[in-house]
Motif scaffolding. Sequence first.
Motif, mmCIF file in Angstrom:
data_model
loop_
_atom_site.group_PDB
_atom_site.id
_atom_site.type_symbol
_atom_site.label_atom_id
_atom_site.label_comp_id
_atom_site.label_asym_id
_atom_site.label_seq_id
_atom_site.Cartn_x
_atom_site.Cartn_y
_atom_site.Cartn_z
ATOM 1 N N THR A 115 0.955 -1.330 0.042
ATOM 2 C CA THR A 115 -0.141 -0.030 0.124
ATOM 3 C C THR A 115 0.764 1.257 0.036
ATOM 4 O OG1 THR A 115 -0.234 -0.220 2.398
ATOM 5 C CG2 THR A 115 -2.086 -0.988 0.967
ATOM 6 N N LEU A 116 2.042 1.235 0.620
ATOM 7 C CA LEU A 116 2.895 2.439 0.662
ATOM 8 C C LEU A 116 3.242 2.777 -0.835
ATOM 9 C CD1 LEU A 116 5.463 1.796 3.472
ATOM 10 C CD2 LEU A 116 4.030 3.836 3.198
ATOM 11 N N THR A 117 3.615 1.750 -1.664
ATOM 12 C CA THR A 117 3.759 1.810 -3.154
ATOM 13 C C THR A 117 2.738 1.987 -4.085
ATOM 14 O OG1 THR A 117 4.401 -0.419 -3.366
ATOM 15 C CG2 THR A 117 6.125 0.912 -2.647
ATOM 16 N N LEU A 118 1.608 1.348 -3.714
ATOM 17 C CA LEU A 118 0.579 1.474 -4.629
ATOM 18 C C LEU A 118 -0.673 2.462 -4.434
ATOM 19 C CD1 LEU A 118 0.372 -2.385 -5.500
ATOM 20 C CD2 LEU A 118 1.491 -0.583 -6.864
ATOM 21 N N VAL A 119 -0.893 2.734 -3.274
ATOM 22 C CA VAL A 119 -2.144 3.340 -2.706
ATOM 23 C C VAL A 119 -1.625 4.882 -2.348
ATOM 24 C CG1 VAL A 119 -3.917 3.640 -1.138
ATOM 25 C CG2 VAL A 119 -3.267 1.374 -1.885
ATOM 26 N N GLY A 120 -2.184 5.836 -2.865
ATOM 27 C CA GLY A 120 -1.697 7.420 -2.175
ATOM 28 C C GLY A 120 -2.766 8.098 -1.884
ATOM 29 N N LEU A 121 -3.276 8.128 -0.587
ATOM 30 C CA LEU A 121 -4.463 9.156 -0.329
ATOM 31 C C LEU A 121 -3.934 10.231 -0.147
ATOM 32 C CD1 LEU A 121 -6.592 6.919 2.521
ATOM 33 C CD2 LEU A 121 -6.919 7.255 0.138
ATOM 34 N N ALA A 122 -2.812 10.679 0.224
ATOM 35 C CA ALA A 122 -2.138 11.900 0.180
ATOM 36 C C ALA A 122 -2.064 12.406 -1.328
ATOM 37 C CB ALA A 122 -0.626 11.705 1.090
ATOM 38 N N THR A 123 -1.651 11.696 -2.034
ATOM 39 C CA THR A 123 -1.480 11.988 -3.564
ATOM 40 C C THR A 123 -2.711 12.194 -4.420
ATOM 41 O OG1 THR A 123 -0.715 10.002 -4.282
ATOM 42 C CG2 THR A 123 1.107 11.540 -3.600
ATOM 43 N N ALA A 136 -9.116 7.808 -10.374
ATOM 44 C CA ALA A 136 -8.323 7.633 -9.051
ATOM 45 C C ALA A 136 -8.633 6.812 -7.984
ATOM 46 C CB ALA A 136 -7.796 9.118 -8.914
ATOM 47 N N PHE A 137 -9.625 7.077 -7.900
ATOM 48 C CA PHE A 137 -10.708 6.230 -6.673
ATOM 49 C C PHE A 137 -10.343 4.817 -7.114
ATOM 50 C CE2 PHE A 137 -14.250 3.776 -5.275
ATOM 51 C CZ PHE A 137 -14.071 3.819 -4.030
ATOM 52 N N TYR A 138 -11.015 4.140 -8.322
ATOM 53 C CA TYR A 138 -10.812 3.010 -8.605
ATOM 54 C C TYR A 138 -9.378 2.489 -8.628
ATOM 55 C CZ TYR A 138 -15.852 2.445 -9.956
ATOM 56 O OH TYR A 138 -17.054 2.494 -9.762
ATOM 57 N N ARG A 139 -8.560 2.977 -9.051
ATOM 58 C CA ARG A 139 -6.998 2.638 -9.016
ATOM 59 C C ARG A 139 -6.534 2.474 -7.664
ATOM 60 N NH1 ARG A 139 -2.398 3.338 -8.056
ATOM 61 N NH2 ARG A 139 -2.715 5.215 -6.987
ATOM 62 N N ASN A 140 -6.653 3.554 -6.803
ATOM 63 C CA ASN A 140 -6.444 3.324 -5.463
ATOM 64 C C ASN A 140 -7.112 2.081 -4.528
ATOM 65 O OD1 ASN A 140 -4.394 5.447 -4.477
ATOM 66 N ND2 ASN A 140 -5.746 6.708 -5.717
ATOM 67 N N PHE A 141 -8.239 2.045 -5.067
ATOM 68 C CA PHE A 141 -9.180 0.884 -4.350
ATOM 69 C C PHE A 141 -8.819 -0.569 -4.806
ATOM 70 C CE2 PHE A 141 -13.117 -1.874 -4.192
ATOM 71 C CZ PHE A 141 -13.297 -1.729 -2.860
ATOM 72 N N ILE A 142 -8.619 -0.720 -6.161
ATOM 73 C CA ILE A 142 -7.961 -1.740 -6.595
ATOM 74 C C ILE A 142 -6.439 -2.145 -5.940
ATOM 75 C CG2 ILE A 142 -7.275 -3.209 -8.735
ATOM 76 C CD1 ILE A 142 -9.483 -1.777 -10.329
ATOM 77 N N ALA A 143 -5.826 -1.264 -5.966
ATOM 78 C CA ALA A 143 -4.378 -1.578 -5.387
ATOM 79 C C ALA A 143 -4.602 -1.814 -3.927
ATOM 80 C CB ALA A 143 -3.637 -0.203 -5.660
ATOM 81 N N PHE A 144 -5.387 -1.216 -3.215
ATOM 82 C CA PHE A 144 -5.652 -1.318 -1.913
ATOM 83 C C PHE A 144 -6.083 -2.999 -1.582
ATOM 84 C CE2 PHE A 144 -8.313 -1.720 2.162
ATOM 85 C CZ PHE A 144 -7.359 -1.208 3.047
ATOM 86 N N PHE A 146 -5.401 -5.474 -3.861
ATOM 87 C CA PHE A 146 -4.520 -5.992 -4.347
ATOM 88 C C PHE A 146 -3.334 -6.170 -3.154
ATOM 89 C CE2 PHE A 146 -0.109 -6.098 -6.307
ATOM 90 C CZ PHE A 146 -0.322 -7.508 -6.959
ATOM 91 N N SER A 147 -3.115 -5.240 -2.306
ATOM 92 C CA SER A 147 -2.511 -5.677 -1.021
ATOM 93 C C SER A 147 -2.892 -6.586 -0.004
ATOM 94 C CB SER A 147 -2.286 -4.238 -0.192
ATOM 95 O OG SER A 147 -3.442 -3.949 0.461
ATOM 96 N N PHE A 148 -4.054 -7.031 -0.120
ATOM 97 C CA PHE A 148 -4.451 -8.190 0.591
ATOM 98 C C PHE A 148 -4.003 -9.412 0.030
ATOM 99 C CE2 PHE A 148 -7.116 -4.676 2.336
ATOM 100 C CZ PHE A 148 -7.040 -5.235 3.623
ATOM 101 N N ILE A 149 -4.188 -9.427 -1.488
ATOM 102 C CA ILE A 149 -3.570 -10.427 -2.251
ATOM 103 C C ILE A 149 -2.113 -10.694 -1.983
ATOM 104 C CG2 ILE A 149 -3.151 -11.707 -4.559
ATOM 105 C CD1 ILE A 149 -5.819 -9.961 -5.378
#
Length: 161
Positions: A115-123, A136-144, A146-149
């Motif tokens: 999540t540090l490298t893929l999700v960016g709420l600050a950005t 942007a929402f979908y990209r971050n949500f899918i990346a989030f 993905f972090s569980f996978i």
Amino acid sequence: MTTLILYGSAILLLIISHIKDKGKTRQALKGAWKFLENMMPQFLGIILVVGLMLAVLKPEVISNIIGSKSGIFGVFVSAAVGSITLMPTFVAFQTADMLLKNGAGYAQVAALISTLTLVGLATFPLEAKYIGKRAAFYRNFIAFLFSFIVAFVVEKVMGIL
């Protein structure tokens, strides 16, 4: 030995660059220095926060919150923290090493790094400006998600080793 090879290669390539074009080499070094100056306050702040956290929190507490026995709760906490934290990748890996040495679990650290490298709420605002809020929402949500996978796969792989 690897460090010596990398530093030696960097110095050799810098010398070759200087011989080939002194002006461009000087300009590149000035740009690198400005980048370092801009990044250093952030870098020092992160090191300070992580250092204080490790000094205040005992390894047992870290293990309870994001240890291997914390399960999906620990993975979720790590993923949430990673999503809201802005940290350079090279610092993230050092932080992960410190957390692992202090009792964190592999899956939890994998979720944090992912999540540090893929999700960016600050950005998010900047990203939304260029690709739109929805994308942007979908990209971050899918990346989030993905972090569980990633956390699951890492846990299984490390369990085998």
